[in-house]
Scaffold this active site. Structure first.
Site, PDB file in Angstrom:
ATOM      1  N   ILE A  91       8.648   0.496  -9.325  1.00 18.48           N
ATOM      2  CA  ILE A  91       7.945   1.481  -8.501  1.00 18.48           C
ATOM      3  C   ILE A  91       8.714   2.794  -8.479  1.00 18.48           C
ATOM      4  O   ILE A  91       9.935   2.796  -8.346  1.00 18.48           O
ATOM      5  CB  ILE A  91       7.811   0.967  -7.050  1.00 18.48           C
ATOM      6  CG1 ILE A  91       7.086  -0.381  -7.029  1.00 18.48           C
ATOM      7  CG2 ILE A  91       7.073   1.974  -6.185  1.00 18.48           C
ATOM      8  CD1 ILE A  91       7.243  -1.131  -5.739  1.00 18.48           C
ATOM      9  N   CYS A  92       7.977   3.898  -8.611  1.00 20.51           N
ATOM     10  CA  CYS A  92       8.597   5.215  -8.434  1.00 20.51           C
ATOM     11  C   CYS A  92       8.133   5.759  -7.092  1.00 20.51           C
ATOM     12  O   CYS A  92       7.014   6.229  -6.963  1.00 20.51           O
ATOM     13  CB  CYS A  92       8.187   6.157  -9.566  1.00 20.51           C
ATOM     14  SG  CYS A  92       8.869   7.807  -9.379  1.00 20.51           S
ATOM     15  N   LEU A  93       9.002   5.622  -6.087  1.00 20.90           N
ATOM     16  CA  LEU A  93       8.650   6.109  -4.748  1.00 20.90           C
ATOM     17  C   LEU A  93       9.928   6.648  -4.112  1.00 20.90           C
ATOM     18  O   LEU A  93      10.941   5.950  -4.060  1.00 20.90           O
ATOM     19  CB  LEU A  93       8.052   4.965  -3.917  1.00 20.90           C
ATOM     20  CG  LEU A  93       7.594   5.326  -2.506  1.00 20.90           C
ATOM     21  CD1 LEU A  93       6.517   6.385  -2.523  1.00 20.90           C
ATOM     22  CD2 LEU A  93       7.076   4.096  -1.772  1.00 20.90           C
TER      23      LEU A  93
END
Lengths: 199, 190
Positions: A91-93
């Protein structure tokens, strides 16, 4: 200091279980072992998105330095989203990286992920292919995301035309998920997907 | 409509059930929750409050500030925060209030011990020791030889005190003593 992590997860676990979101079946957390350093999360796809109706499972690993460092989260359920790798589930968060704050909890992380499903950030992508499709061919993106939700997250059944394309690749001897991934990244163009798989 | 109506009483009853173990206890729990540290989620001890109004245990906040020394932000609202931007809180129950920021021993600053001399410059260290070592071997038997010769020699007894020979010998022995001291001193600084 490890004890802070465990004590906090215990408290948070209770908090999530008691929260209204659980009552509404929006988010869920389960323990994997007794040491409170690994959990399973579950979020519901937000309504009015291609993920509506799906249940997405997450792997949550609690580092020893929690809550001073963020939990390590990835999707176990395969998902078609610009900020989530369609291959690894990474995840890119920002809040799971440099924007983490010690007052955030499992509950806020799961709710943030749910918000990410509702509002993708294609300009800060994790999966470049998906992000490109999101920006350049949004209707195909939505269709693909809905299809993946139906297949992997138990969403409502949809799109027999996509299923038939996968089937034709399967009859050529390709594995189903491989065929789906190739078709998805090639905009469901059977010829280009076949070419991609052969190379 | 009908589902809404049915779910509301269910929620209410669940809420009532959870507060069953003594209403007063629950009330105190809720009161205590207001004073929970925003980091460990336990009742704040050595409490400090930020300018933005958020409560923390000082040890918890201190560790947070240490984790990101470059980006010191409030863990709740991401306002600027720092050691000099929090206020300690003293309740009445504490007999001798002390600023928690001074109570926590400041973490020892980083130290960089020199790497051990194992293979880096072996010749340098060993050569130094070798020099002293060879001196020891050279001087020690010499000392033994001289003393043993002294033992076996039938030397003439010391001259009479006050005789010119006596003063001369005293003078010589003093010179040798000074030479020995100078030699030792030279060894020390070499």
């Amino acid at each position: 200091m490890t004890n802070i992590a465990e004590a906090r997860i215990r408290r948070e676990f209770k908090e999530v279980v008691k929260s209204d979101e659980v009552a509404a079946c929006n988010i869920k957390v389960e323990l994997v072992n007794d040491t409170f350093n690994e959990l399973r999360g579950e979020i519901a796809g937000p309504p009015d998105t291609p993920y509506a109706g799906g249940q997405f499972h997450l792997e949550i690993k609690i580092p020893e330095t929690y809550p001073f460092n963020p939990p390590i989260v990835k999707f176990l359920t395969k998902i078609w989203h610009p900020n989530i790798s369609s291959v690894t589930g990474a995840i890119c968060l920002d809040i799971l990286k440099d924007q983490w704050a010690a007052a955030m909890t499992l509950r806020t992380v799961l709710l943030s992920l749910q918000a990410l499903l509702a509002a993708a950030e294609p300009d800060d992508p994790q999966d470049a292919v998906v992000a490109q499709q999101y920006k350049e061919n949004h209707s195909i993106f939505e269709k693909t995301a809905r299809h993946w939700t139906a297949v992997y997250a138990g969403g409502p059944k949809s799109y027999p035309d996509l299923d038939s394309k996968i089937l034709s690749l399967k009859t050529m001897g390709f594995e189903e998920h491989q065929a789906r991934a190739a078709l998805s990244s090639k905009g469901w163009d059977l010829e280009r997907a076949t070419e991609y798989l052969i190379n | 409509m009908s589902t809404d109506n049915s779910s509301k009483p269910a929620e209410a009853s669940a809420g009532a059930a959870s507060s069953n173990p003594g209403p007063s206890e629950n009330g105190e729990d809720e009161k205590a929750a207001v004073y929970e540290c925003n980091i460990c989620l336990d009742t704040a001890h050595d409490a400090v409050v930020s300018m933005c109004g958020h409560l923390f245990c000082w040890p918890c906040l201190h560790q947070w500030l240490e984790t990101r020394p470059q980006r010191q932000l409030c863990p709740v609202c991401k306002a600027g925060i720092g050691k000099d931007k929090v206020i300690p809180i003293y309740g009445r129950g504490n007999p001798n209030p002390q600023d928690p920021r001074e109570k926590l021993p400041p973490r020892p600053s980083g130290q960089r011990p020199e790497p051990e001399n194992t293979g880096g410059f072996p010749a340098f260290g060993f050569g130094d020791g070798g020099f002293q070592f060879s001196f020891g071997i050279g001087a020690f038997p010499f000392g033994i030889f001289t003393s043993s010769f002294n033992m076996s020699d039938n030397r003439p007894g010391p001259p009479q005190a006050g005789s010119p020979q006596h003063t001369e010998e005293q003078f010589l022995s003093r010179i040798f003593l000074w030479v020995a001291i100078l030699f030792l001193f030279w060894l020390l600084i070499a």
